[in-house]
Design a protein around this motif. Structure first.
Motif, PDB file in Angstrom:
ATOM      1  N   VAL A 157      -2.069  28.150   6.830  1.00 54.80           N
ATOM      2  CA  VAL A 157      -0.844  27.639   7.563  1.00 54.80           C
ATOM      3  C   VAL A 157       0.332  28.214   7.073  1.00 54.80           C
ATOM      4  O   VAL A 157       1.128  28.832   7.786  1.00 54.80           O
ATOM      5  CB  VAL A 157      -0.851  26.317   7.879  1.00 54.80           C
ATOM      6  CG1 VAL A 157       0.411  25.828   8.661  1.00 54.80           C
ATOM      7  CG2 VAL A 157      -2.081  25.625   8.913  1.00 54.80           C
ATOM      8  N   ASP A 158       0.331  28.139   5.600  1.00 54.46           N
ATOM      9  CA  ASP A 158       1.587  29.025   5.161  1.00 54.46           C
ATOM     10  C   ASP A 158       1.654  30.202   5.341  1.00 54.46           C
ATOM     11  O   ASP A 158       2.821  30.701   5.677  1.00 54.46           O
ATOM     12  CB  ASP A 158       1.426  28.735   3.532  1.00 54.46           C
ATOM     13  CG  ASP A 158       1.896  27.174   3.148  1.00 54.46           C
ATOM     14  OD1 ASP A 158       2.275  26.451   3.906  1.00 54.46           O
ATOM     15  OD2 ASP A 158       1.537  26.730   1.936  1.00 54.46           O
ATOM     16  N   GLU A 159       0.656  30.929   5.598  1.00 52.83           N
ATOM     17  CA  GLU A 159       0.678  32.362   5.664  1.00 52.83           C
ATOM     18  C   GLU A 159       1.132  32.591   6.987  1.00 52.83           C
ATOM     19  O   GLU A 159       1.817  33.707   7.556  1.00 52.83           O
ATOM     20  CB  GLU A 159      -0.662  33.057   5.425  1.00 52.83           C
ATOM     21  CG  GLU A 159      -0.865  34.543   5.371  1.00 52.83           C
ATOM     22  CD  GLU A 159       0.079  35.155   4.350  1.00 52.83           C
ATOM     23  OE1 GLU A 159       0.675  36.056   4.625  1.00 52.83           O
ATOM     24  OE2 GLU A 159       0.186  34.407   3.363  1.00 52.83           O
ATOM     25  N   THR A 160       0.630  31.783   8.204  1.00 44.35           N
ATOM     26  CA  THR A 160       0.919  31.893   9.489  1.00 44.35           C
ATOM     27  C   THR A 160       2.531  31.639   9.741  1.00 44.35           C
ATOM     28  O   THR A 160       3.210  32.483  10.584  1.00 44.35           O
ATOM     29  CB  THR A 160       0.109  31.022  10.255  1.00 44.35           C
ATOM     30  OG1 THR A 160      -1.407  31.088  10.167  1.00 44.35           O
ATOM     31  CG2 THR A 160       0.336  31.086  11.816  1.00 44.35           C
ATOM     32  N   LEU A 161       2.909  30.649   8.803  1.00 43.72           N
ATOM     33  CA  LEU A 161       4.491  30.384   9.136  1.00 43.72           C
ATOM     34  C   LEU A 161       5.122  31.715   8.604  1.00 43.72           C
ATOM     35  O   LEU A 161       6.520  31.955   9.010  1.00 43.72           O
ATOM     36  CB  LEU A 161       4.674  29.316   8.273  1.00 43.72           C
ATOM     37  CG  LEU A 161       4.403  27.933   8.771  1.00 43.72           C
ATOM     38  CD1 LEU A 161       4.427  26.621   8.088  1.00 43.72           C
ATOM     39  CD2 LEU A 161       5.030  27.492  10.168  1.00 43.72           C
ATOM     40  N   ARG A 165      -5.307  19.730   2.384  1.00 44.97           N
ATOM     41  CA  ARG A 165      -5.091  20.435   1.168  1.00 44.97           C
ATOM     42  C   ARG A 165      -6.074  21.772   1.037  1.00 44.97           C
ATOM     43  O   ARG A 165      -7.121  21.556   1.631  1.00 44.97           O
ATOM     44  CB  ARG A 165      -5.004  19.457  -0.058  1.00 44.97           C
ATOM     45  CG  ARG A 165      -3.987  18.762   0.014  1.00 44.97           C
ATOM     46  CD  ARG A 165      -3.696  18.053  -1.594  1.00 44.97           C
ATOM     47  NE  ARG A 165      -2.632  17.292  -1.515  1.00 44.97           N
ATOM     48  CZ  ARG A 165      -2.770  15.858  -1.600  1.00 44.97           C
ATOM     49  NH1 ARG A 165      -3.988  15.467  -1.336  1.00 44.97           N
ATOM     50  NH2 ARG A 165      -1.624  15.154  -1.597  1.00 44.97           N
ATOM     51  N   GLY A 166      -5.425  22.884   0.274  1.00 48.05           N
ATOM     52  CA  GLY A 166      -6.651  23.798   0.171  1.00 48.05           C
ATOM     53  C   GLY A 166      -6.573  24.869   1.242  1.00 48.05           C
ATOM     54  O   GLY A 166      -5.400  25.459   1.656  1.00 48.05           O
ATOM     55  N   ASP A 192       0.921  -1.159  -0.039  1.00 41.33           N
ATOM     56  CA  ASP A 192       0.102   0.007  -0.096  1.00 41.33           C
ATOM     57  C   ASP A 192       0.988   1.067   0.046  1.00 41.33           C
ATOM     58  O   ASP A 192       1.653   1.514   1.027  1.00 41.33           O
ATOM     59  CB  ASP A 192      -0.931   0.007   1.319  1.00 41.33           C
ATOM     60  CG  ASP A 192      -1.753   1.441   1.269  1.00 41.33           C
ATOM     61  OD1 ASP A 192      -1.734   2.180   0.323  1.00 41.33           O
ATOM     62  OD2 ASP A 192      -2.232   1.582   2.513  1.00 41.33           O
ATOM     63  N   PRO A 193       0.865   2.038  -0.981  1.00 38.86           N
ATOM     64  CA  PRO A 193       1.814   3.109  -0.998  1.00 38.86           C
ATOM     65  C   PRO A 193       1.612   4.286   0.002  1.00 38.86           C
ATOM     66  O   PRO A 193       2.280   5.049   0.191  1.00 38.86           O
ATOM     67  CB  PRO A 193       1.738   3.462  -2.599  1.00 38.86           C
ATOM     68  CG  PRO A 193       0.281   3.200  -2.857  1.00 38.86           C
ATOM     69  CD  PRO A 193      -0.200   1.861  -2.178  1.00 38.86           C
ATOM     70  N   ALA A 194       0.311   4.264   0.085  1.00 34.73           N
ATOM     71  CA  ALA A 194      -0.323   5.267   1.384  1.00 34.73           C
ATOM     72  C   ALA A 194       0.162   6.835   1.046  1.00 34.73           C
ATOM     73  O   ALA A 194       1.052   7.432   1.675  1.00 34.73           O
ATOM     74  CB  ALA A 194       0.652   4.926   2.745  1.00 34.73           C
ATOM     75  N   THR A 195       0.027   7.115  -0.224  1.00 36.00           N
ATOM     76  CA  THR A 195       0.416   8.547  -0.686  1.00 36.00           C
ATOM     77  C   THR A 195      -0.647   9.484  -0.435  1.00 36.00           C
ATOM     78  O   THR A 195      -0.529  10.647  -0.374  1.00 36.00           O
ATOM     79  CB  THR A 195       0.753   8.600  -2.087  1.00 36.00           C
ATOM     80  OG1 THR A 195      -0.256   7.913  -2.928  1.00 36.00           O
ATOM     81  CG2 THR A 195       2.057   7.850  -2.471  1.00 36.00           C
ATOM     82  N   GLY A 196      -1.928   9.202  -0.514  1.00 33.11           N
ATOM     83  CA  GLY A 196      -3.144  10.087  -0.197  1.00 33.11           C
ATOM     84  C   GLY A 196      -3.443  10.437   0.989  1.00 33.11           C
ATOM     85  O   GLY A 196      -4.512  11.146   1.405  1.00 33.11           O
ATOM     86  N   ALA A 252     -14.511  23.859  10.426  1.00 33.44           N
ATOM     87  CA  ALA A 252     -13.293  22.976  10.644  1.00 33.44           C
ATOM     88  C   ALA A 252     -11.926  23.162  10.260  1.00 33.44           C
ATOM     89  O   ALA A 252     -11.096  22.897  10.830  1.00 33.44           O
ATOM     90  CB  ALA A 252     -13.782  21.411   9.774  1.00 33.44           C
ATOM     91  N   GLU A 253     -12.077  23.924   8.991  1.00 28.71           N
ATOM     92  CA  GLU A 253     -10.761  24.716   8.575  1.00 28.71           C
ATOM     93  C   GLU A 253     -10.198  25.712   9.534  1.00 28.71           C
ATOM     94  O   GLU A 253      -8.936  25.490   9.674  1.00 28.71           O
ATOM     95  CB  GLU A 253     -10.949  25.408   7.123  1.00 28.71           C
ATOM     96  CG  GLU A 253     -11.368  24.456   6.230  1.00 28.71           C
ATOM     97  CD  GLU A 253     -11.763  24.801   4.810  1.00 28.71           C
ATOM     98  OE1 GLU A 253     -11.821  24.341   3.949  1.00 28.71           O
ATOM     99  OE2 GLU A 253     -12.289  26.035   4.882  1.00 28.71           O
TER     100      GLU A 253
END
Length: 933
Positions: free
Chosen positions: A826-830, A819-820, A604-608, A794-795
């Motif tokens: 979070v990127d903006e927070t960082l 994602r999204g 199982d690649p478990a990529t998702g 939730a987001e």
């Protein structure tokens, strides 16, 4: 029997005391027991109008002094002139606030006071509960009182007494500063009652209290009302640690214990020596201490239950209960089992049935019914509270606990057992301090129930009885301030009193008081170090040339090699992650290192999912499990492909055997023959490193036959110079250190628009002043830049979680994110955090902690209504899924911050509405449960 004259004299003394201290006489009549000398001394000081600091051991009855302050407030007896609100004469009813460090203690004290004074006289204010907040007596956590003081709450009117229970918490490095803020900011008309464990610098603390609060009586008692006997359990034999009380005072260990442990160590060493002869490779006899079920059984036989057995590991506590169940231990009667089940069922009604299995409810209940339980921070709060209640009622007989129980609510036992004297502090394994040992063993001996308490240390070959004797005999530990200014504190102080008076207030803190006293000793140490550095320099001198110059080249080479190694490690890690993300079912790869090294096929690649890729693989040795980027020192390379059956069951031994045979049948080499050489080549390619090495070889000192001896002295000097420079900085930093830090904070806040150049608080500053979290400035910046606007409930919960969550241990890989919009927020927070960190570093301020992404997935899934099992499995943990107790604790902190956003004047109407919706979405199931007040 005393004579009539003696009885008459005693009656005269009692009458004199009653007339001198009528309120105390009235209070003592209702207690049902005689006051100890230290309790009477402290209460008399209170009735005279003095503040009081009481230091006494756990279980000695310090809280009686706090309850007397409550009595004085309700009685309206003026220890001082009538309340500052201008209320009438000496019978004016005034207020008393009773503060505690944790909610569980607040709840317990609330119940105690309600039982004594009635529900209409007593209120409760914690993060979870608000009951009768305008009552004359209010129990609260210390943070609630701090927030009231900054907000200028009307509830403070008429406040006459503040009891600070467990005031030694001001040494706590995360929350301790709150105690000092309260002590400094309380109005002068308020009498302060400070209750502390025994600390060795009580006089120093009292000296500071006098400077900030006025007259303060110090009452110190080291007497334990229930004597404590110390023991050591060596194998199956129990020994007294001391022969008698006189030996305990001198730290003299029982001779028989010393003799027996020495003989045991000698036997073990001899056994290991014999095993090195014929039959080599076989280890000698290894020490096996008593089994946990055997320890509990022994305590039961010797009538030493109920007992708390301290094991400094959550997993260890759970395992101990399982071991006792497997051994068939049963410590309860049929009647007690019925009562236990009744208590449990009445307490867990709010928890959904489908979550109980995930939480291990049935195993937990089985343990409880046998009188056994674990108690640690990873447990669901509801479960912990049931364990506490059943233990106090004598229904649970043995609790396996981490040290967090020692700081919790009142849970005394007849006996305390310490399995080890080493604990993990979050960073390393460290020895218990005398203070921690005293705190843990202080639980032994229940006043009014037990004649004596017992503390048992389980011996192992690395445990020296003399070390234990030192721990047991050192009754106290020093109180050290952890106070430092924060952004929130700065805007509140400037807004309340102005910039210059705020500076003066900070200089009156206990932290500055201690710093000023310690400078003299540090300066002497700097002088001694300077003399030693000169001596080391003489030893390092070389007649071939300038050895300092030569040694600097060696240091530069070592630093460069470390930097290149770190850089290479990061690059290899990124390459390994990318290669694992490309894997598909059926790919045959080689795991290069670790216990699972060899060929493996991807099941199982478990990529998702989230976080780093952790594919499920089957090795040619028939092991099935997930591998992580840490297992790959080189990128995973697809060597071949084989067909994996569509519904392959990796739990079936037969299926694993057949597929593993196919993997071996590919004929590929298990190890590939490519080992090492990688980092050397990378290091050799660095131009600057080659240049430094050439300079080193060409230096005159390189040819010195005593080069390495000189280098050892130079290394000692370098280390001592580094230590001395740190000491110099501490000397310079401690003189007026807090005021300087405050000035830098004010400058940063002014530059960012929270304060004006004239020292006034702006609208943004007022918003910051109502944010109570460690990352207060980062939250304020996120609100100003509208980072969290436009998110769903939730987001929003996931996005704000990154500023409150902190993993228990460092995890190398970064956790994943939904994602999204969440990832973008979070990127903006960082980015904002990066700006703040750079600003802080340039001004010499302690930097704000980096946002931690490890809780984003669990809280996101929970707020979306997903099942608890899936939520806990999505926790970014080193050792599997997130414990339910950790999930609840962090979720409540997220809810607390969401509540602040919902009430924030700096947040948009849309964000405030979303925050309220997010709170409603999170407060379900196990989060809907609150301790019933």
């Amino acid at each position: 029997m005393s004579s009539p004259a003696e009885r008459y004299a005693a009656a005269r003394r009692r009458a004199a005391q009653a007339s001198a201290f009528p309120a105390l006489d009235e209070f003592a009549r209702d207690l049902g027991f005689d006051l100890d000398d230290f309790q009477r001394e402290a209460c008399e000081a209170l009735e005279r109008g003095s503040g009081v600091l009481v230091c006494a051991p756990t279980g000695a009855g310090k809280t009686v002094v706090g309850e007397f302050a409550v009595h004085l407030a309700l009685r309206g007896t003026p220890g001082k002139p009538a309340a500052a609100d201008g209320g009438g004469g000496p019978t004016t009813r005034r207020k008393c606030f009773y503060t505690t460090p944790i909610k569980a203690l607040s709840n317990q004290k609330y119940h105690d006071l309600v039982d004594r004074y009635g529900a209409e006289q007593v209120g409760l204010l914690t993060g979870d509960n608000a009951i009768n907040g305008d009552a004359p007596v209010v129990v609260m956590t210390t943070e609630v009182l701090r927030n009231m003081l900054y907000a200028g709450s009307a509830t403070l009117e008429g406040l006459a007494y503040v009891v600070m229970d467990e005031v030694h918490y001001l040494a706590d490095r995360f929350r301790g500063g709150v105690w000092e803020e309260v002590i400094i900011h309380l109005p002068a008309s308020v009498t302060l009652v400070s209750l502390s464990a025994t600390v060795s610098n009580a006089e120093e603390f009292a000296d500071w209290l006098v400077t900030v609060r006025g007259e303060t009586a110090v009452v110190v008692s080291e007497h334990r009302p229930v004597p404590l006997w110390q023991h050591m359990l060596v194998g199956k034999r129990m020994f007294d640690l001391f022969h008698d009380a006189d030996a305990a005072r001198k730290h003299d260990v029982h001779p028989e214990l010393l003799r027996y442990t020495r003989d045991t160590v000698r036997r073990l060493e001899l056994g290991e020596g014999r095993s090195a002869g014929p039959g080599a490779g076989r280890r000698g006899p290894r020490w096996r201490g008593p089994l946990r079920p055997d320890i509990v059984e022994r305590l039961d036989r010797e009538n030493l239950l109920p007992a708390i057995l301290f094991i400094f590991s959550r997993a260890g506590c759970q395992a101990a209960v399982q071991q006792c169940l497997a051994a068939g231990l049963r410590l309860t009667s049929p009647e007690e089992r019925t009562e236990i089940r009744h208590v449990v069922e009445s307490r867990i009604t709010a928890i959904p049935g489908e979550d109980l299995t995930v939480l291990g409810y049935w195993e937990w209940l089985d343990g409880l019914e046998r009188g056994l339980a674990a108690h640690h921070a990873g447990m669901l709060p509801a479960f912990k509270e049931v364990v506490e209640e059943l233990f106090v009622r004598g229904l649970v007989k043995a609790v396996f606990a981490t040290e967090t129980l020692a700081l919790g609510i009142n849970m005394p036992a007849r006996c305390v057992v310490l399995e080890r004297l080493v604990k993990f502090n979050g960073e390393a394994h460290v020895d218990l301090t005398p203070g921690e040992y005293t705190q843990l063993t202080g639980r032994a001996g229940r006043r009014g129930i037990d004649v004596e308490g017992h503390a048992v240390v389980v011996w192992s070959p690395e445990t020296d009885p003399r070390h234990v004797a030192g721990l047991a005999s050192t009754r106290t530990y020093p109180l050290r301030s952890s106070f430092r200014p924060s952004y929130n504190m700065a805007v509140n102080l400037v807004g309340t009193v102005g910039a210059q008076p705020a500076r003066a207030l900070l200089e009156s803190s206990f932290a500055q008081f201690q710093a000023d006293r310690s400078v003299v000793g540090l300066a002497r140490q700097v002088q001694r170090n300077t003399e030693t550095i000169e001596a080391y320099g003489a030893e390092a001198a070389c007649h071939h040339g300038d050895f300092d110059e030569y040694f600097a080249l060696r240091v530069a080479i070592a630093d460069r090699e470390r930097a290149i190694a770190r850089q290479g490690q990061t690059q290899r890690k990124a390459a390994a992650v990318a290669s694992l993300e490309r894997l598909r079912v059926g790919d045959v790869i080689r795991v290069p290192s670790g216990r699972r090294a060899g060929l493996a096929v991807v099941l199982d690649p478990a990529t998702g999912g989230f976080g780093e890729p952790r594919p499920l693989v089957l090795t040619q040795d028939r092991w099935a499990g997930r591998v992580s980027p840490g297992d790959f020192t080189t990128p995973a390379e697809v060597l071949a492909r084989i067909r994996v059956p569509k519904h392959f069951n990796h739990r079936s031994p037969a299926a694993r055997r057949d597929l593993a045979a196919e993997v071996s049948g590919t004929g590929l080499d298990r190890h590939g023959g490519r080992r090492g050489g990688r980092s050397r080549q990378a290091v050799g390619e660095d131009h600057r490193l080659s240049q430094l090495r050439t300079e080193l070889r060409g230096h005159p000192c390189h040819a010195c036959p005593e080069r390495e001896e000189h280098a050892r002295w130079a290394e000692r000097r370098r280390r001592l110079e580094r230590d001395t420079e740190e000491l110099r900085q501490r000397v310079a930093g401690r003189t007026g250190s807090l005021a300087r830090t405050f000035d830098r904070i004010v400058a940063l806040l002014t530059a960012r628009g929270y304060l004006t150049a004239e020292g006034d608080v702006t609208d943004a500053g007022r918003m910051l002043g109502r944010i109570w979290t460690e990352a207060d400035l980062l939250v304020a910046e996120c609100l100003r830049r509208k980072v969290w606007d436009g998110l769903s409930p939730a987001e929003l919960a996931a996005a704000v979680s990154v500023v409150v969550f902190e993993a228990r241990r460092d995890v190398d890989e970064r956790a994943g994110l939904p994602r999204g919009p969440v990832a973008e927020a979070v990127d903006e927070t960082l980015k904002l955090w990066g700006d703040i960190e750079a600003d802080e570093a340039s001004r010499g301020l302690a930097v704000t902690r980096e946002p931690d992404l490890g809780f984003a997935w669990p809280i996101y899934r929970w707020a979306r209504g997903e099942a608890l099992a899936k939520v806990l499995a999505s926790g970014h943990q080193i050792d599997g899924e997130m414990p339910a107790g950790d999930f609840v604790r962090w979720a409540r902190q997220v809810v607390d911050l969401l509540g602040q956003l919902a009430d924030s004047g700096g947040a948009s109407t849309e964000l405030r509405s979303t925050a309220r919706q997010a709170i409603a979405a999170v407060n379900r199931g196990v989060l809907a449960y609150h301790a019933t007040a």
